[in-house]
Design a protein around this motif. Sequence first.
Motif, PDB file in Angstrom:
ATOM      1  N   LEU A  81       6.861  -4.008  17.275  1.00  0.00           N
ATOM      2  CA  LEU A  81       5.812  -3.361  16.478  1.00  0.00           C
ATOM      3  C   LEU A  81       5.270  -2.108  17.155  1.00  0.00           C
ATOM      4  O   LEU A  81       4.768  -1.201  16.479  1.00  0.00           O
ATOM      5  CB  LEU A  81       4.678  -4.354  16.212  1.00  0.00           C
ATOM      6  CG  LEU A  81       5.001  -5.446  15.196  1.00  0.00           C
ATOM      7  CD1 LEU A  81       3.999  -6.584  15.292  1.00  0.00           C
ATOM      8  CD2 LEU A  81       5.014  -4.865  13.788  1.00  0.00           C
ATOM      9  N   SER A  85       8.144   0.866  12.775  1.00  0.00           N
ATOM     10  CA  SER A  85       7.161   0.709  11.703  1.00  0.00           C
ATOM     11  C   SER A  85       6.983  -0.756  11.320  1.00  0.00           C
ATOM     12  O   SER A  85       7.950  -1.518  11.228  1.00  0.00           O
ATOM     13  CB  SER A  85       7.598   1.505  10.477  1.00  0.00           C
ATOM     14  OG  SER A  85       6.800   1.188   9.354  1.00  0.00           O
ATOM     15  N   GLU A  86       5.722  -1.130  11.060  1.00  0.00           N
ATOM     16  CA  GLU A  86       5.428  -2.489  10.603  1.00  0.00           C
ATOM     17  C   GLU A  86       6.170  -2.819   9.315  1.00  0.00           C
ATOM     18  O   GLU A  86       6.512  -3.981   9.060  1.00  0.00           O
ATOM     19  CB  GLU A  86       3.923  -2.656  10.343  1.00  0.00           C
ATOM     20  CG  GLU A  86       3.041  -2.475  11.554  1.00  0.00           C
ATOM     21  CD  GLU A  86       2.512  -1.062  11.673  1.00  0.00           C
ATOM     22  OE1 GLU A  86       1.292  -0.883  11.722  1.00  0.00           O
ATOM     23  OE2 GLU A  86       3.336  -0.135  11.720  1.00  0.00           O
ATOM     24  N   ARG A  87       6.414  -1.803   8.504  1.00  0.00           N
ATOM     25  CA  ARG A  87       7.078  -2.023   7.216  1.00  0.00           C
ATOM     26  C   ARG A  87       8.398  -2.753   7.387  1.00  0.00           C
ATOM     27  O   ARG A  87       8.695  -3.707   6.652  1.00  0.00           O
ATOM     28  CB  ARG A  87       7.306  -0.669   6.539  1.00  0.00           C
ATOM     29  CG  ARG A  87       8.015  -0.751   5.198  1.00  0.00           C
ATOM     30  CD  ARG A  87       8.291   0.646   4.677  1.00  0.00           C
ATOM     31  NE  ARG A  87       8.903   0.616   3.357  1.00  0.00           N
ATOM     32  CZ  ARG A  87       9.327   1.704   2.716  1.00  0.00           C
ATOM     33  NH1 ARG A  87       9.196   2.896   3.289  1.00  0.00           N
ATOM     34  NH2 ARG A  87       9.869   1.602   1.533  1.00  0.00           N
ATOM     35  N   VAL A  90       7.939  -6.392   9.791  1.00  0.00           N
ATOM     36  CA  VAL A  90       7.386  -7.499   9.007  1.00  0.00           C
ATOM     37  C   VAL A  90       8.289  -7.842   7.832  1.00  0.00           C
ATOM     38  O   VAL A  90       8.560  -9.023   7.547  1.00  0.00           O
ATOM     39  CB  VAL A  90       5.967  -7.151   8.508  1.00  0.00           C
ATOM     40  CG1 VAL A  90       5.434  -8.238   7.575  1.00  0.00           C
ATOM     41  CG2 VAL A  90       5.026  -6.967   9.684  1.00  0.00           C
ATOM     42  N   THR A 126       7.298 -12.320  13.351  1.00  0.00           N
ATOM     43  CA  THR A 126       6.912 -10.926  13.140  1.00  0.00           C
ATOM     44  C   THR A 126       5.726 -10.768  12.195  1.00  0.00           C
ATOM     45  O   THR A 126       5.037  -9.748  12.216  1.00  0.00           O
ATOM     46  CB  THR A 126       8.085 -10.112  12.550  1.00  0.00           C
ATOM     47  OG1 THR A 126       8.330 -10.540  11.192  1.00  0.00           O
ATOM     48  CG2 THR A 126       9.344 -10.297  13.370  1.00  0.00           C
ATOM     49  N   GLY A 130       2.397  -8.484  13.012  1.00  0.00           N
ATOM     50  CA  GLY A 130       2.683  -7.274  12.234  1.00  0.00           C
ATOM     51  C   GLY A 130       1.649  -7.011  11.154  1.00  0.00           C
ATOM     52  O   GLY A 130       1.188  -5.878  10.976  1.00  0.00           O
ATOM     53  N   LYS A 133      -1.578  -5.862  12.859  1.00  0.00           N
ATOM     54  CA  LYS A 133      -1.511  -4.480  13.333  1.00  0.00           C
ATOM     55  C   LYS A 133      -1.599  -3.495  12.165  1.00  0.00           C
ATOM     56  O   LYS A 133      -2.251  -2.441  12.262  1.00  0.00           O
ATOM     57  CB  LYS A 133      -0.215  -4.254  14.107  1.00  0.00           C
ATOM     58  CG  LYS A 133      -0.095  -2.867  14.748  1.00  0.00           C
ATOM     59  CD  LYS A 133       1.119  -2.790  15.661  1.00  0.00           C
ATOM     60  CE  LYS A 133       1.164  -1.442  16.372  1.00  0.00           C
ATOM     61  NZ  LYS A 133       1.627  -0.352  15.494  1.00  0.00           N
ATOM     62  N   SER A 134      -0.968  -3.835  11.046  1.00  0.00           N
ATOM     63  CA  SER A 134      -1.008  -2.931   9.891  1.00  0.00           C
ATOM     64  C   SER A 134      -2.430  -2.779   9.362  1.00  0.00           C
ATOM     65  O   SER A 134      -2.861  -1.672   9.018  1.00  0.00           O
ATOM     66  CB  SER A 134      -0.074  -3.442   8.790  1.00  0.00           C
ATOM     67  OG  SER A 134      -0.517  -4.676   8.261  1.00  0.00           O
ATOM     68  N   TYR A 197       4.155  -1.068   1.540  1.00  0.00           N
ATOM     69  CA  TYR A 197       3.460  -0.656   2.764  1.00  0.00           C
ATOM     70  C   TYR A 197       3.900   0.736   3.209  1.00  0.00           C
ATOM     71  O   TYR A 197       5.060   1.104   3.090  1.00  0.00           O
ATOM     72  CB  TYR A 197       3.727  -1.633   3.907  1.00  0.00           C
ATOM     73  CG  TYR A 197       2.986  -1.225   5.176  1.00  0.00           C
ATOM     74  CD1 TYR A 197       1.616  -1.440   5.304  1.00  0.00           C
ATOM     75  CD2 TYR A 197       3.647  -0.574   6.207  1.00  0.00           C
ATOM     76  CE1 TYR A 197       0.925  -1.033   6.436  1.00  0.00           C
ATOM     77  CE2 TYR A 197       2.969  -0.159   7.346  1.00  0.00           C
ATOM     78  CZ  TYR A 197       1.610  -0.397   7.452  1.00  0.00           C
ATOM     79  OH  TYR A 197       0.922   0.027   8.570  1.00  0.00           O
ATOM     80  N   GLN A 199       2.653   3.892   6.415  1.00  0.00           N
ATOM     81  CA  GLN A 199       1.825   4.196   7.574  1.00  0.00           C
ATOM     82  C   GLN A 199       0.546   4.910   7.137  1.00  0.00           C
ATOM     83  O   GLN A 199       0.552   5.651   6.151  1.00  0.00           O
ATOM     84  CB  GLN A 199       2.582   5.081   8.559  1.00  0.00           C
ATOM     85  CG  GLN A 199       3.781   4.417   9.215  1.00  0.00           C
ATOM     86  CD  GLN A 199       3.368   3.360  10.200  1.00  0.00           C
ATOM     87  OE1 GLN A 199       3.549   2.175   9.948  1.00  0.00           O
ATOM     88  NE2 GLN A 199       2.809   3.775  11.310  1.00  0.00           N
ATOM     89  N   GLY A 357       0.469  -3.859  19.424  1.00  0.00           N
ATOM     90  CA  GLY A 357       1.428  -4.867  18.981  1.00  0.00           C
ATOM     91  C   GLY A 357       1.736  -5.882  20.062  1.00  0.00           C
ATOM     92  O   GLY A 357       1.748  -7.093  19.813  1.00  0.00           O
TER      93      GLY A 357
END
Length: 420
Positions: A81, A85-87, A90, A126, A130, A133-134, A197, A199, A357
């Motif tokens: 993470l 990217s979390e996208r 996750v 994850t 994740g 964090k997002s 999702y 950023q 992360g």
Amino acid sequence: MTQQTVGRAGSEARDPWRYRWIVLGIATFTQAASGFFVGGIGALGVHLQSALNLSTAQLGLLVSAAQFVPLAGLLVAGELLDRYSERWVVGIGAGMVALTLGAGSLVSGYTALLVVLLVVGTGYSTVQPGGSKSVASWFDASQRGFAMGIRQAGLPLGAALASAVLPLVAEGFGWRATLLTGGSVALLGAGLFMGCYRQPPAAPAPRSMEPSETLAAQLRARLRMLREPSMVKIMLSGTSLISVQCGVGILAVLHLHRASSVGTGQAALILVASQGAGVAGRICLAAWSDRSSSGRYAIVLVCMVAVIAGLVVLMTPAGRSPVVASGVFVWLGFFGFGWYGPWVAYVTEAAPPGKTGFALGLAMSVNQVAIVAVPPMLGLLVDLTSSFTPAWAVLSLLTLVALVATAEAELRTRRRVSGH
């Protein structure tokens, strides 16, 4: 024409931050969807025992299987993470949960199901850090606690829904259909997160590598976080309170049925009410932490005090009263589940820059040790003593030790900050 262009530019500058509420919604849904089947395993105990001829010990191992891999998986997920990217982190993890559960609906036998749940735990690793964090990256400090509380409410909410739905699916179509149902729900969450999702505006690009540092140096830098006072507080409070949460989830129905003579159906409803109180607690306590002049960790301390008080009542003769015991479990639901909202918000704010992360993964992996170890330990304690009092006593003692140690550390930190 010029005024319209300026107005449109101003609107576009504001609109992206309104998207944070959509991010919060999809992160919460993805959490609930990914944990749907895992959260409902306990409610399938009778069906699984009957269909697979399992002992109680085998059933307990099945419940713990999905939680085993995240012991290390959360650390790996946290590092990913910080790099990507979390996208995708996750989304791919939730997708792994969905596909594994779908494939698991085709297996037969206890061993195969155990392997399926181990792989499910890999993907699930994850989703928790994740999603946190997002949400943390989209909300500033004035709203972060409230948002994190809503996000963390997804876990008990998903568990409550699964506890209501999966037994009905098992009765109507067999236990394999519950895996297919859980996989379908998880797939919906994965698709929604990857599709929606994005950023936050002006977010720093995730670092793909650290060429100037060796792997050993990076590992040492991260392990140094374990000695940070804030991380020590996080780990002590987290492990004690997650142990209480596990204890309530496992022993509440048994205590109500055996010690308080409550029927099994009514006892199950009280557990659902306790989980519902946990949903409310995660939101309300996290929102309180946004406005508290004492800081977020003070709310975690309040939760520890409230939990100790509730556990002490369960150890007294009053704890055998159906009305009192029911009220205490709802109380423990609010504080013993609700602590997670302000706690996670505190973790994100205490993390070093660029390592949010990993800090989340580290804190959650330490909690995971308790999640795996505490359920069989408490069950064995009840079996050996034929009483719930020793189990509640152990949990209250763990929480008391964490309370004393971290409250003292918090006071020292405030004195140092204030210059006294």
